[in-house]
Write a protein that holds these residues in place. Structure first.
Motif, PDB file in Angstrom:
ATOM      1  N   ASP A 116       0.859  -1.183   0.000  1.00 50.87           N
ATOM      2  CA  ASP A 116       0.000   0.000   0.000  1.00 50.87           C
ATOM      3  C   ASP A 116       0.898   1.236   0.000  1.00 50.87           C
ATOM      4  O   ASP A 116       1.454   1.619   1.040  1.00 50.87           O
ATOM      5  CB  ASP A 116      -0.906  -0.009   1.228  1.00 50.87           C
ATOM      6  CG  ASP A 116      -1.816   1.210   1.311  1.00 50.87           C
ATOM      7  OD1 ASP A 116      -1.746   2.065   0.398  1.00 50.87           O
ATOM      8  OD2 ASP A 116      -2.574   1.311   2.291  1.00 50.87           O
ATOM      9  N   LEU A 117       1.029   1.876  -1.155  1.00 55.97           N
ATOM     10  CA  LEU A 117       1.943   3.009  -1.297  1.00 55.97           C
ATOM     11  C   LEU A 117       1.507   4.210  -0.474  1.00 55.97           C
ATOM     12  O   LEU A 117       2.315   5.112  -0.211  1.00 55.97           O
ATOM     13  CB  LEU A 117       2.060   3.412  -2.763  1.00 55.97           C
ATOM     14  CG  LEU A 117       2.505   2.319  -3.742  1.00 55.97           C
ATOM     15  CD1 LEU A 117       2.700   2.913  -5.135  1.00 55.97           C
ATOM     16  CD2 LEU A 117       3.780   1.632  -3.267  1.00 55.97           C
ATOM     17  N   THR A 118       0.253   4.236  -0.058  1.00 55.24           N
ATOM     18  CA  THR A 118      -0.249   5.363   0.740  1.00 55.24           C
ATOM     19  C   THR A 118      -0.138   5.107   2.239  1.00 55.24           C
ATOM     20  O   THR A 118      -0.440   6.013   3.037  1.00 55.24           O
ATOM     21  CB  THR A 118      -1.714   5.670   0.399  1.00 55.24           C
ATOM     22  OG1 THR A 118      -2.542   4.573   0.816  1.00 55.24           O
ATOM     23  CG2 THR A 118      -1.897   5.899  -1.096  1.00 55.24           C
ATOM     24  N   SER A 119       0.278   3.924   2.639  1.00 49.29           N
ATOM     25  CA  SER A 119       0.369   3.617   4.065  1.00 49.29           C
ATOM     26  C   SER A 119       1.458   4.473   4.710  1.00 49.29           C
ATOM     27  O   SER A 119       2.425   4.873   4.060  1.00 49.29           O
ATOM     28  CB  SER A 119       0.649   2.135   4.294  1.00 49.29           C
ATOM     29  OG  SER A 119       1.874   1.734   3.694  1.00 49.29           O
ATOM     30  N   THR A 120       1.290   4.750   5.996  1.00 47.87           N
ATOM     31  CA  THR A 120       2.219   5.637   6.694  1.00 47.87           C
ATOM     32  C   THR A 120       2.692   5.033   8.009  1.00 47.87           C
ATOM     33  O   THR A 120       2.016   4.202   8.617  1.00 47.87           O
ATOM     34  CB  THR A 120       1.561   7.003   6.992  1.00 47.87           C
ATOM     35  OG1 THR A 120       0.342   6.802   7.725  1.00 47.87           O
ATOM     36  CG2 THR A 120       1.251   7.741   5.693  1.00 47.87           C
ATOM     37  N   ASN A 121       3.871   5.473   8.435  1.00 50.23           N
ATOM     38  CA  ASN A 121       4.465   5.008   9.679  1.00 50.23           C
ATOM     39  C   ASN A 121       3.977   5.854  10.859  1.00 50.23           C
ATOM     40  O   ASN A 121       3.089   6.685  10.715  1.00 50.23           O
ATOM     41  CB  ASN A 121       5.993   5.022   9.576  1.00 50.23           C
ATOM     42  CG  ASN A 121       6.536   6.411   9.237  1.00 50.23           C
ATOM     43  OD1 ASN A 121       5.968   7.434   9.624  1.00 50.23           O
ATOM     44  ND2 ASN A 121       7.644   6.451   8.506  1.00 50.23           N
ATOM     45  N   ARG A 122       4.573   5.641  12.012  1.00 49.41           N
ATOM     46  CA  ARG A 122       4.107   6.336  13.221  1.00 49.41           C
ATOM     47  C   ARG A 122       4.352   7.840  13.172  1.00 49.41           C
ATOM     48  O   ARG A 122       3.802   8.589  13.984  1.00 49.41           O
ATOM     49  CB  ARG A 122       4.767   5.737  14.467  1.00 49.41           C
ATOM     50  CG  ARG A 122       6.290   5.783  14.495  1.00 49.41           C
ATOM     51  CD  ARG A 122       6.794   4.912  15.639  1.00 49.41           C
ATOM     52  NE  ARG A 122       8.237   4.783  15.687  1.00 49.41           N
ATOM     53  CZ  ARG A 122       8.929   3.926  14.948  1.00 49.41           C
ATOM     54  NH1 ARG A 122       8.308   3.141  14.071  1.00 49.41           N
ATOM     55  NH2 ARG A 122      10.245   3.830  15.075  1.00 49.41           N
ATOM     56  N   TYR A 123       5.183   8.289  12.245  1.00 47.51           N
ATOM     57  CA  TYR A 123       5.416   9.718  12.071  1.00 47.51           C
ATOM     58  C   TYR A 123       4.533  10.304  10.964  1.00 47.51           C
ATOM     59  O   TYR A 123       4.685  11.474  10.602  1.00 47.51           O
ATOM     60  CB  TYR A 123       6.887   9.976  11.749  1.00 47.51           C
ATOM     61  CG  TYR A 123       7.829   9.435  12.789  1.00 47.51           C
ATOM     62  CD1 TYR A 123       7.923  10.022  14.054  1.00 47.51           C
ATOM     63  CD2 TYR A 123       8.608   8.314  12.532  1.00 47.51           C
ATOM     64  CE1 TYR A 123       8.775   9.514  15.016  1.00 47.51           C
ATOM     65  CE2 TYR A 123       9.468   7.802  13.487  1.00 47.51           C
ATOM     66  CZ  TYR A 123       9.549   8.400  14.733  1.00 47.51           C
ATOM     67  OH  TYR A 123      10.387   7.895  15.692  1.00 47.51           O
ATOM     68  N   GLY A 124       3.638   9.490  10.435  1.00 53.40           N
ATOM     69  CA  GLY A 124       2.766   9.951   9.368  1.00 53.40           C
ATOM     70  C   GLY A 124       3.465  10.044   8.026  1.00 53.40           C
ATOM     71  O   GLY A 124       2.980  10.716   7.119  1.00 53.40           O
ATOM     72  N   GLY A 125       4.588   9.362   7.892  1.00 55.29           N
ATOM     73  CA  GLY A 125       5.361   9.419   6.655  1.00 55.29           C
ATOM     74  C   GLY A 125       5.228   8.167   5.820  1.00 55.29           C
ATOM     75  O   GLY A 125       5.035   7.062   6.338  1.00 55.29           O
ATOM     76  N   THR A 126       5.330   8.321   4.510  1.00 55.76           N
ATOM     77  CA  THR A 126       5.380   7.176   3.604  1.00 55.76           C
ATOM     78  C   THR A 126       6.757   6.533   3.677  1.00 55.76           C
ATOM     79  O   THR A 126       7.676   7.071   4.304  1.00 55.76           O
ATOM     80  CB  THR A 126       5.121   7.630   2.160  1.00 55.76           C
ATOM     81  OG1 THR A 126       6.179   8.539   1.774  1.00 55.76           O
ATOM     82  CG2 THR A 126       3.782   8.323   2.022  1.00 55.76           C
TER      83      THR A 126
END
Length: 220
Positions: A116-126
């Protein structure tokens, strides 16, 4: 699980969720992933191990393999259907972690199996943002070609380009990453949350080559 028997009406406790042997197989699957033992992984899955079972941190066996950059284990799990987007308690997934750490072989597998290219980490980053910060040139190239948004802004107010300048060392790898981001259409004048642009950050850090690249692209 609490159940009531039809015959007596008595309430009894029953552990119907998963049998002990299945729980053990899941533990073995994580261990096989940690050991990069693809053959053991295939045997365990064939015997019924739950492929996306979680350990105490919320990690699947695939994330365990990805943490160690164990390509053979990751391939065996992905080809068997492991979820490349399954996130643990700190929001790492196999796809996001492989991108952030520059584990290119595993990253390419996740991209070809539903990342999922739009998924984000805990910092809200791709995945692109930490890859740019850490100087993973080929990973950045791969993610750009896959279609990750180059101007995504994380919770810190930074794009991949800003993070490459702010947290990078201004050396050849980060300069090349900025070049690639610019070529992919990144906005060189997108400011951070305080209104500071990449060029101003580069000047503050004395990053001469970075300054030249940004200025040539119309940065202010």
């Amino acid at each position: 699980m609490i159940v009531r028997t039809a015959a007596t009406g008595l309430v009894i406790a029953a552990a119907f969720a998963k049998p002990i042997w299945a729980q053990n197989m899941e533990t073995d699957l994580h261990r096989a992933a940690a050991a990069n033992d693809a053959a053991a992984i295939e045997r365990l899955i064939a015997a019924g191990a739950e492929i996306d079972a979680r350990d105490g941190s919320g990690a699947t066996a695939l994330l365990t393999a990805t943490h160690r950059n164990h390509l053979e284990a990751a391939r065996a799990l992905i080809l068997a259907g492991a979820d490349v987007n399954a996130q643990d308690r700190i929001l790492d997934s196999p796809y996001l972690y492989a991108g952030a750490r520059g584990h290119l072989g595993i990253l390419e597998l996740t991209l070809s199996h539903g990342a999922d290219l739009t998924s984000t980490n805990r910092y809200g980053g791709t995945a692109l943002i930490p890859a740019a910060e850490r100087g993973h040139v080929e990973t950045v190239r791969t993610l750009i070609e896959a279609g990750v948004a180059v101007d995504h802004v994380n919770n810190l107010g930074w794009t991949a380009l800003l993070e490459a300048v702010i947290l990078g060392d201004g050396g050849p790898r980060h300069v090349e990453i900025v070049r690639r981001l610019i070529a992919a259409g990144a906005d060189v004048n997108q400011p951070d949350g305080d209104g500071v642009t990449a060029l101003r950050h580069a000047r503050a850090r004395g990053q001469a080559e970075m300054i030249a690249v940004l200025a040539a692209a119309g940065a202010r």
